[in-house]
Design a protein around this motif. Structure first.
Motif, PDB file in Angstrom:
ATOM      1  N   LEU A 123       1.038  -1.016  -0.078  1.00  0.00           N
ATOM      2  CA  LEU A 123      -0.089   0.035   0.004  1.00  0.00           C
ATOM      3  C   LEU A 123       1.006   1.207   0.153  1.00  0.00           C
ATOM      4  O   LEU A 123       1.475   1.757   0.965  1.00  0.00           O
ATOM      5  N   ASP A 127      -2.926   4.652  -2.598  1.00  0.00           N
ATOM      6  CA  ASP A 127      -3.320   3.370  -2.645  1.00  0.00           C
ATOM      7  C   ASP A 127      -4.497   3.168  -1.500  1.00  0.00           C
ATOM      8  O   ASP A 127      -4.565   3.774  -0.763  1.00  0.00           O
ATOM      9  N   GLY A 128      -5.323   1.958  -1.646  1.00  0.00           N
ATOM     10  CA  GLY A 128      -6.276   1.520  -0.661  1.00  0.00           C
ATOM     11  C   GLY A 128      -7.608   1.698  -1.211  1.00  0.00           C
ATOM     12  O   GLY A 128      -7.849   1.437  -2.419  1.00  0.00           O
ATOM     13  N   ASP A 129      -8.741   1.666  -0.279  1.00  0.00           N
ATOM     14  CA  ASP A 129      -9.997   1.511  -0.876  1.00  0.00           C
ATOM     15  C   ASP A 129     -10.628   2.829  -0.820  1.00  0.00           C
ATOM     16  O   ASP A 129     -10.471   3.539   0.040  1.00  0.00           O
ATOM     17  N   ILE A 188      -8.397  -5.588   2.705  1.00  0.00           N
ATOM     18  CA  ILE A 188      -7.417  -4.611   3.339  1.00  0.00           C
ATOM     19  C   ILE A 188      -7.951  -4.185   4.692  1.00  0.00           C
ATOM     20  O   ILE A 188      -9.262  -3.715   4.548  1.00  0.00           O
ATOM     21  N   GLY A 191      -4.617  -1.284   7.103  1.00  0.00           N
ATOM     22  CA  GLY A 191      -3.377  -1.211   6.589  1.00  0.00           C
ATOM     23  C   GLY A 191      -2.505  -2.178   6.278  1.00  0.00           C
ATOM     24  O   GLY A 191      -1.505  -2.293   5.642  1.00  0.00           O
ATOM     25  N   ARG A 238     -10.612  -0.507  -5.225  1.00  0.00           N
ATOM     26  CA  ARG A 238      -9.492  -0.880  -4.639  1.00  0.00           C
ATOM     27  C   ARG A 238      -8.139  -0.788  -5.486  1.00  0.00           C
ATOM     28  O   ARG A 238      -8.241  -1.185  -6.580  1.00  0.00           O
TER      29      ARG A 238
END
Length: 277
Positions: A123, A127-129, A188, A191, A238
């Protein structure tokens, strides 16, 4: 030169020659590309390659290419990209000095390719949701004289979509489109990336598969009048960075590819909106 590409420097006693043409041995056709001044400024674009004096010229395809640099009057540097085609790449640099001509023949083997070693995810920044809403294909118009009930399944015909992307030109050239399955994240949380037994084909093709939600029917009361009913569906997008490691089949050296894996999935939440038609 080997298929992975590389660099070779050729030296000359005389400084007065010019590059008259660059010829593809496959069909004996002139090669087109861009030429640049010694400071790097663009001189010509998409023209038959020729160079007088110092400077450089470049011709690049999606799966092979070269740069020729003349940074001193008595030397020439030939830099080859990796040849990811199915054939050897052979071309001639034609030098001219008055009425005299000489040829430099460049012969590059095709790359022997790569074997998949591993893929790792992380990540990074951005990045991430993320959550967003989008209209579904489910919409109705009504012109009712009295209220009525409508039963519907808003999440019908929804899809999970995913794909890999990379700014590296050779990120997907090393493999056939359907040849390598790699693990992909399943979740996820705080983190941390989690994995289940989920795999995807590594390529740059957009993957789309239906999502089977075990949903109960949604019943909506439609008032009398001329109305339009639309459905908005909530999606999770995502984004995860990946580092792909390959093994060169000839040299056994490693090669790395950086990119992003993207997944778009309905969360199962939706809303219905009634408006005047």
């Amino acid at each position: 030169m080997e298929g992975e590409g590389g660099e070779s420097v050729i030296s000359f006693d005389n400084a007065d020659w010019t590059i008259a043409r660059v010829i593809n041995k496959d069909g004996n056709m002139n090669i087109y590309g861009n030429t640049y001044s010694k400071e790097g400024g663009l001189l010509t674009e998409a023209t038959s390659l020729t160079l007088n004096g110092l400077g450089s010229m470049q011709s690049v395809w999606s799966d092979k290419g070269f740069t020729i640099v003349r940074d001193t009057p008595t030397s020439l540097k030939i830099i080859l990209n990796e040849n990811m085609t199915d054939d050897d790449f052979n071309f001639v640099v034609l030098l001219q000095l008055g009425q005299e001509e000489k040829e430099i023949t460049v012969q590059q083997k095709k790359s022997e390719g790569y074997t998949f070693d591993k893929i790792e995810y992380a990540l990074n920044e951005g990045d991430g949701d993320s959550i967003y809403t989008g209209e579904s294909n489910l919409s109705h118009t009504f012109n009712l004289s009295e209220p009525s009930e409508l039963t519907m399944y808003p999440l019908i015909n929804t899809y999970r979509e995913s794909y890999f992307e990379s700014i590296q030109d050779d990120a997907f050239l090393w493999t056939n489109n359907d040849s390598v399955l790699v693990k992909t994240p399943s979740d996820i949380y705080n983190g941390t990336i989690y994995y289940a037994n989920v795999k995807s084909v590594y390529n740059d093709v957009f993957s789309r598969e239906p999502v089977d939600y075990k949903q109960m029917p949604e019943t909506v009361i439609i008032p009398a009048g001329k109305l339009k009913l639309e459905t908005e569906i909530e999606y999770r997008r995502r984004k995860v960075s990946y580092l792909l490691t390959l093994i060169n089949n000839r040299t056994k050296e490693t090669k790395t590819i950086h990119g992003k894996w993207i997944e778009i999935l309905p969360t199962g939440r939706f809303s219905t909106i009634l408006s005047n038609e």
